[in-house]
Design a protein around this motif. Sequence first.
Motif, PDB file in Angstrom:
ATOM      1  N   ALA A 218     -22.067 -68.740  48.958  1.00  0.00           N
ATOM      2  CA  ALA A 218     -23.176 -69.403  48.225  1.00  0.00           C
ATOM      3  C   ALA A 218     -24.915 -69.150  49.492  1.00  0.00           C
ATOM      4  O   ALA A 218     -25.559 -68.903  48.138  1.00  0.00           O
ATOM      5  N   LEU A 219     -24.670 -68.403  50.606  1.00  0.00           N
ATOM      6  CA  LEU A 219     -26.522 -67.989  51.094  1.00  0.00           C
ATOM      7  C   LEU A 219     -26.488 -67.095  50.814  1.00  0.00           C
ATOM      8  O   LEU A 219     -27.677 -67.454  50.732  1.00  0.00           O
ATOM      9  N   THR A 220     -25.559 -65.989  50.608  1.00  0.00           N
ATOM     10  CA  THR A 220     -25.808 -64.816  50.091  1.00  0.00           C
ATOM     11  C   THR A 220     -26.628 -64.897  48.317  1.00  0.00           C
ATOM     12  O   THR A 220     -27.517 -64.446  47.979  1.00  0.00           O
ATOM     13  N   PHE A 221     -26.285 -65.980  47.854  1.00  0.00           N
ATOM     14  CA  PHE A 221     -26.755 -65.985  46.280  1.00  0.00           C
ATOM     15  C   PHE A 221     -28.270 -66.584  46.273  1.00  0.00           C
ATOM     16  O   PHE A 221     -29.025 -66.030  45.626  1.00  0.00           O
ATOM     17  N   TRP A 222     -28.302 -67.627  47.211  1.00  0.00           N
ATOM     18  CA  TRP A 222     -29.553 -68.294  47.360  1.00  0.00           C
ATOM     19  C   TRP A 222     -30.708 -67.801  48.352  1.00  0.00           C
ATOM     20  O   TRP A 222     -32.263 -67.669  48.248  1.00  0.00           O
ATOM     21  N   LEU A 223     -30.030 -67.139  49.583  1.00  0.00           N
ATOM     22  CA  LEU A 223     -31.029 -65.757  50.727  1.00  0.00           C
ATOM     23  C   LEU A 223     -31.382 -65.405  50.208  1.00  0.00           C
ATOM     24  O   LEU A 223     -30.614 -64.207  49.431  1.00  0.00           O
ATOM     25  N   PRO A 224     -32.516 -64.406  50.490  1.00  0.00           N
ATOM     26  CA  PRO A 224     -32.301 -62.725  50.100  1.00  0.00           C
ATOM     27  C   PRO A 224     -31.650 -62.108  51.381  1.00  0.00           C
ATOM     28  O   PRO A 224     -31.134 -61.759  52.499  1.00  0.00           O
ATOM     29  N   LEU A 225     -30.938 -61.307  50.574  1.00  0.00           N
ATOM     30  CA  LEU A 225     -30.010 -60.261  51.329  1.00  0.00           C
ATOM     31  C   LEU A 225     -30.545 -59.208  52.162  1.00  0.00           C
ATOM     32  O   LEU A 225     -31.351 -58.518  51.663  1.00  0.00           O
ATOM     33  N   SER A 226     -30.402 -58.757  53.320  1.00  0.00           N
ATOM     34  CA  SER A 226     -31.140 -57.819  54.122  1.00  0.00           C
ATOM     35  C   SER A 226     -29.817 -56.861  54.743  1.00  0.00           C
ATOM     36  O   SER A 226     -29.019 -57.252  55.080  1.00  0.00           O
ATOM     37  N   CYS A 227     -29.718 -55.391  54.819  1.00  0.00           N
ATOM     38  CA  CYS A 227     -29.312 -54.629  55.015  1.00  0.00           C
ATOM     39  C   CYS A 227     -28.696 -55.678  57.051  1.00  0.00           C
ATOM     40  O   CYS A 227     -29.489 -54.733  57.554  1.00  0.00           O
ATOM     41  N   ALA A 228     -27.654 -54.846  57.604  1.00  0.00           N
ATOM     42  CA  ALA A 228     -27.279 -55.480  58.711  1.00  0.00           C
ATOM     43  C   ALA A 228     -27.133 -54.810  59.564  1.00  0.00           C
ATOM     44  O   ALA A 228     -27.693 -55.009  60.733  1.00  0.00           O
TER      45      ALA A 228
ATOM     46  N   ALA B 279     -26.470 -55.729  51.230  1.00  0.00           N
ATOM     47  CA  ALA B 279     -25.771 -56.103  52.871  1.00  0.00           C
ATOM     48  C   ALA B 279     -25.843 -55.075  53.532  1.00  0.00           C
ATOM     49  O   ALA B 279     -25.195 -55.601  55.025  1.00  0.00           O
ATOM     50  N   LEU B 280     -25.072 -53.924  52.979  1.00  0.00           N
ATOM     51  CA  LEU B 280     -25.703 -52.388  53.701  1.00  0.00           C
ATOM     52  C   LEU B 280     -25.631 -51.290  53.309  1.00  0.00           C
ATOM     53  O   LEU B 280     -24.906 -50.851  52.575  1.00  0.00           O
ATOM     54  N   CYS B 281     -26.895 -50.962  53.257  1.00  0.00           N
ATOM     55  CA  CYS B 281     -27.987 -50.052  53.015  1.00  0.00           C
ATOM     56  C   CYS B 281     -26.620 -48.385  53.238  1.00  0.00           C
ATOM     57  O   CYS B 281     -26.279 -48.076  53.927  1.00  0.00           O
ATOM     58  N   PRO B 282     -27.059 -47.640  52.219  1.00  0.00           N
ATOM     59  CA  PRO B 282     -25.697 -46.180  52.315  1.00  0.00           C
ATOM     60  C   PRO B 282     -26.101 -45.789  53.769  1.00  0.00           C
ATOM     61  O   PRO B 282     -25.108 -45.107  54.097  1.00  0.00           O
ATOM     62  N   GLY B 283     -27.253 -45.866  53.826  1.00  0.00           N
ATOM     63  CA  GLY B 283     -27.270 -44.826  55.509  1.00  0.00           C
ATOM     64  C   GLY B 283     -26.444 -45.599  56.690  1.00  0.00           C
ATOM     65  O   GLY B 283     -26.460 -45.184  57.378  1.00  0.00           O
ATOM     66  N   CYS B 284     -26.888 -47.375  56.707  1.00  0.00           N
ATOM     67  CA  CYS B 284     -25.712 -47.658  57.349  1.00  0.00           C
ATOM     68  C   CYS B 284     -24.524 -47.346  57.489  1.00  0.00           C
ATOM     69  O   CYS B 284     -23.764 -47.219  58.041  1.00  0.00           O
ATOM     70  N   ARG B 285     -23.844 -47.426  56.093  1.00  0.00           N
ATOM     71  CA  ARG B 285     -22.642 -47.044  55.895  1.00  0.00           C
ATOM     72  C   ARG B 285     -21.874 -45.256  56.401  1.00  0.00           C
ATOM     73  O   ARG B 285     -21.008 -45.855  56.854  1.00  0.00           O
TER      74      ARG B 285
END
Length: 225
Positions: free
Chosen positions: A17-27, A35-41
């Motif tokens: 629910a928080l992910t839906f309402w708050l901006p998602l950023s790469c960990a 949530a995790l960009c291709p480079g970090c993955r």
Amino acid sequence: MPRSSLLSVVVSSLTDALTFWLPLSCAGCGALDDALCPGCRGALAGARVDRAIEPGLTVSCALEFSGVTARVIRALKEDGRTGLARDLAPALAAVLRSVTPPGGLVVTVPSSATAFRRRGYRPVDLLVRRAGWSPERALRLRRAPGDQRGLGRAARRRNVGGAFVARGVNGRAVVVVDDVVTTGATLAEAVRALRAAGAGPVWAVALAHTPLRIASRGESHGIFT
């Protein structure tokens, strides 16, 4: 549904629910909308490293706890971002496949009751399940160790001495898994408990290991042992 399972479902739902309402950023790097960009993955591709933690005991590790890996693991453990376990799992799975014998039990180092209540889930169990194994709870805490922060190698060993007791492992080959290994005190104590309970061969595995230059100074990241 068991209370622990219900709590895990509630925590996961709240996180979604928080992910839906708050901006998602790469960990890993903080880039928005992923949530995790291709480079970090890509940075989570593992390469097994075997590290001696005491005479006669080696831990097989999948990743180094630094940079992107460290940030992603912290986000999983401390920020409730349980979905990241899927991205960390392949590296752990590769190491587990390389050491787990046919019929071997995969046993996880237990979280304290306080840590479980705070998180609502057990990170190591979650990682092992995402890696394709069903973790056995053959280890339990006999007593809760004190905070490991600021303790050197010898003090960490004393702190966790006698902390674990094992059951249901007599004669069985066992792989014991933790998330991050620093000095190896916790894993070494878990192995001792398993052997005391009659386990057969025991292997130790960790998702990640701290760089030796950090561990040798006795420094701690606060949540790892």
